[in-house]
Design an enzyme around this catalytic site. Sequence first.
Site, PDB file in Angstrom:
ATOM      1  CB  CYS A 199      -1.831   7.109   1.715  1.00 12.08           C
ATOM      2  SG  CYS A 199      -3.255   6.303   2.451  1.00 12.08           S
ATOM      3  CD  GLU A 232      -2.912  -1.278   0.354  1.00 15.36           C
ATOM      4  OE1 GLU A 232      -3.168  -0.241  -0.301  1.00 15.36           O
ATOM      5  OE2 GLU A 232      -3.513  -2.348   0.181  1.00 15.36           O
TER       6      GLU A 232
HETATM    7  P1  NAD Z   1       8.435   4.907   4.467  1.00 14.70           P
HETATM    8  O1  NAD Z   1       8.357   4.097   3.223  1.00 14.70           O
HETATM    9  O2  NAD Z   1       9.609   5.793   4.669  1.00 14.70           O
HETATM   10  O3  NAD Z   1       8.415   3.940   5.740  1.00 14.70           O
HETATM   11  C1  NAD Z   1       7.404   2.976   5.919  1.00 14.70           C
HETATM   12  C2  NAD Z   1       7.979   1.818   6.712  1.00 14.70           C
HETATM   13  O4  NAD Z   1       8.947   1.131   5.910  1.00 14.70           O
HETATM   14  C3  NAD Z   1       8.731   2.247   7.977  1.00 14.70           C
HETATM   15  O5  NAD Z   1       8.483   1.283   8.982  1.00 14.70           O
HETATM   16  C4  NAD Z   1      10.175   2.218   7.527  1.00 14.70           C
HETATM   17  O6  NAD Z   1      11.083   2.076   8.593  1.00 14.70           O
HETATM   18  C5  NAD Z   1      10.179   1.022   6.599  1.00 14.70           C
HETATM   19  N1  NAD Z   1      11.208   1.014   5.579  1.00 14.70           N
HETATM   20  C6  NAD Z   1      11.650   2.068   4.858  1.00 14.70           C
HETATM   21  N2  NAD Z   1      12.593   1.655   3.982  1.00 14.70           N
HETATM   22  C7  NAD Z   1      12.721   0.322   4.144  1.00 14.70           C
HETATM   23  C8  NAD Z   1      13.551  -0.678   3.532  1.00 14.70           C
HETATM   24  N3  NAD Z   1      14.438  -0.356   2.594  1.00 14.70           N
HETATM   25  N4  NAD Z   1      13.435  -1.961   3.943  1.00 14.70           N
HETATM   26  C9  NAD Z   1      12.533  -2.284   4.897  1.00 14.70           C
HETATM   27  N5  NAD Z   1      11.734  -1.383   5.537  1.00 14.70           N
HETATM   28  C10 NAD Z   1      11.836  -0.099   5.162  1.00 14.70           C
HETATM   29  O7  NAD Z   1       7.080   5.713   4.567  1.00 14.70           O
HETATM   30  P2  NAD Z   1       6.651   6.786   5.657  1.00 14.70           P
HETATM   31  O8  NAD Z   1       7.395   8.044   5.421  1.00 14.70           O
HETATM   32  O9  NAD Z   1       6.674   6.197   7.019  1.00 14.70           O
HETATM   33  O10 NAD Z   1       5.097   6.981   5.230  1.00 14.70           O
HETATM   34  C11 NAD Z   1       4.717   7.840   4.234  1.00 14.70           C
HETATM   35  C12 NAD Z   1       4.356   7.141   2.938  1.00 14.70           C
HETATM   36  O11 NAD Z   1       3.447   6.079   3.176  1.00 14.70           O
HETATM   37  C13 NAD Z   1       3.641   8.068   1.981  1.00 14.70           C
HETATM   38  O12 NAD Z   1       4.122   7.873   0.675  1.00 14.70           O
HETATM   39  C14 NAD Z   1       2.194   7.641   2.105  1.00 14.70           C
HETATM   40  O13 NAD Z   1       1.382   7.979   0.998  1.00 14.70           O
HETATM   41  C15 NAD Z   1       2.332   6.173   2.279  1.00 14.70           C
HETATM   42  N6  NAD Z   1       1.135   5.593   2.890  1.00 14.70           N
HETATM   43  C16 NAD Z   1       0.340   4.776   2.125  1.00 14.70           C
HETATM   44  C17 NAD Z   1      -0.844   4.262   2.669  1.00 14.70           C
HETATM   45  C18 NAD Z   1      -1.778   3.373   1.878  1.00 14.70           C
HETATM   46  O14 NAD Z   1      -2.658   2.758   2.471  1.00 14.70           O
HETATM   47  N7  NAD Z   1      -1.630   3.279   0.569  1.00 14.70           N
HETATM   48  C19 NAD Z   1      -1.192   4.592   3.988  1.00 14.70           C
HETATM   49  C20 NAD Z   1      -0.342   5.421   4.724  1.00 14.70           C
HETATM   50  C21 NAD Z   1       0.818   5.912   4.167  1.00 14.70           C
END
Ligand code: NAD
Length: 474
Positions: free
Chosen positions: A262, A227
């Site tokens: 999001c 997501e």
């Molecule tokens: P992010 O991708 O930076 O982090 C999300 C999670 O992934 C965190 O727990 C982070 O530590 C982990 N992570 C990051 N890189 C990783 C890697 N290389 N390997 C493993 N784990 C890793 O996102 P964020 O800044 O926390 O959230 C914002 C983003 O999330 C926005 O783009 C938003 O639109 C999206 N989002 C989507 C939904 C949906 O339902 N589609 C809902 C909420 C947020």
Amino acid sequence: MSGAGTIARENPARTDEIVGVVRETAPEAVDLIVREADADQRGWAARGLPDRLAALARVAAAIEDATPGLATLLARESGKVVGDCRGELGFAVRYLRWVVEHAPSAYADRVLDDDLGRIVEQRKPYGVVAAVTPWNAPVILAMLKIAPALAAGNAIVVKPSPLAPLTISRVVDLFDAPVRVVHGGAETGAALVGHELVRKVAFTGGAAGGRAVATLAGDRLTPSVLELGGNDPAVFLDDAPFTDDAMDRLVMATFATSGQVCMAAKRLYVPSSRLSAFVGAYLAAADRVLVTGDPLADGVTMGPVISGAAQRAALALRDSGTVHDLGRFDGDPASGYFVRPALVVEPDPGSPLVVAEQFAPVVPVLGYADEESVLAAANAGELGLGASVWSADEERAFAFARRFEAGFTFVNTHNRTGMSLRAPFGGVKRSGWGREYAHEGLAEYVQTCVIHAPAAFRPGAAVTGGGPSAYPAG
Ligand code: NAD
């Protein structure tokens, strides 16, 4: 802020305050935790669905009881206003109860037994599920994975964002079921997702993390749900009324959680002939509903952004068009990562504010000439999470909505006011794959395993239909 082996979470509204500290989980410790989860999973699955659902129902009640304290903690670690935090916890409780109600039908065997034979479709758990979640709605986004995974008989290990690790850890402690938390950033997430005993991955976050997680999962042939982000258009048709009600809803559809959602309304499109009337109505709505300040203070509807980096990125987005500051500020803007919310009228259509996900309290509005050109603009780009269409005529709105390239289209609203437990949510194009909520969200956590006895080969049956290498009759 992190020390050796710990994550200290600061309050984004009061950056001199540490809200709590969690111990970082080293990759070797992740291995041990996944092995413990794997060892627990078979016993949990063997308890049977009614027993598992009873355990989930008890957690729902426990979260409800703990909500006042949890909501305050969530507001302090995330900067979201405390009313939103109560709402998020309440929604997580409702989702748990929805799962308890609907899992029996979703996970029941389906049996076909007729003169062609007997087919039993079983819904079996995967084993250990790895969930990696973001900070912007840390409880509900984890619960959308934990509740169906556990109901189906899986064990689950959750890695929350280091930017909001505290409340979800307390929520997980309330479960009497195989759900565990590991803490850390990308490295910890990678150790979890790439573990040999993980059989399903559920990720919510941005494109870069999603790509890394999907690559790790793909390398092990582990199925995943992703997501990801969106750049949702909100299109006002030429008959859409600018009522106070609609405009108040539209303003909060962007600025709830300081624009860090999001499926926030991230690009506004209005007929050029109505643009100045729209801007007047929008500014008036922002004056009514948008108060930026301390997330724990009464009457505040928007808190800070999550970090200093997010604050700097938000300010850099005001680089073209006419910028209107919105609403009013209540408190001391220097105490944390506050950003004055803004509407940017007619920015350069190629600017980052328009073409990329801003994830910040800044929103562009662009005029359009006709429906074909606005559809082309709305559908441009690689993201396809949400969209909305606003009209006085619901049939016209639905006809327009069918032409969006989006996983979820709202009519006359946008963002969480338009969500439903009954409607699957997820993206098309590069906004991800798989779905959360509704029956599709339950189906992500089971594998269909079939048992088939063709009638023709039952002991004693006369073999019919073409001999030992024939294709099936039905
Ligand atoms: P992010 O991708 O930076 O982090 C999300 C999670 O992934 C965190 O727990 C982070 O530590 C982990 N992570 C990051 N890189 C990783 C890697 N290389 N390997 C493993 N784990 C890793 O996102 P964020 O800044 O926390 O959230 C914002 C983003 O999330 C926005 O783009 C938003 O639109 C999206 N989002 C989507 C939904 C949906 O339902 N589609 C809902 C909420 C947020």
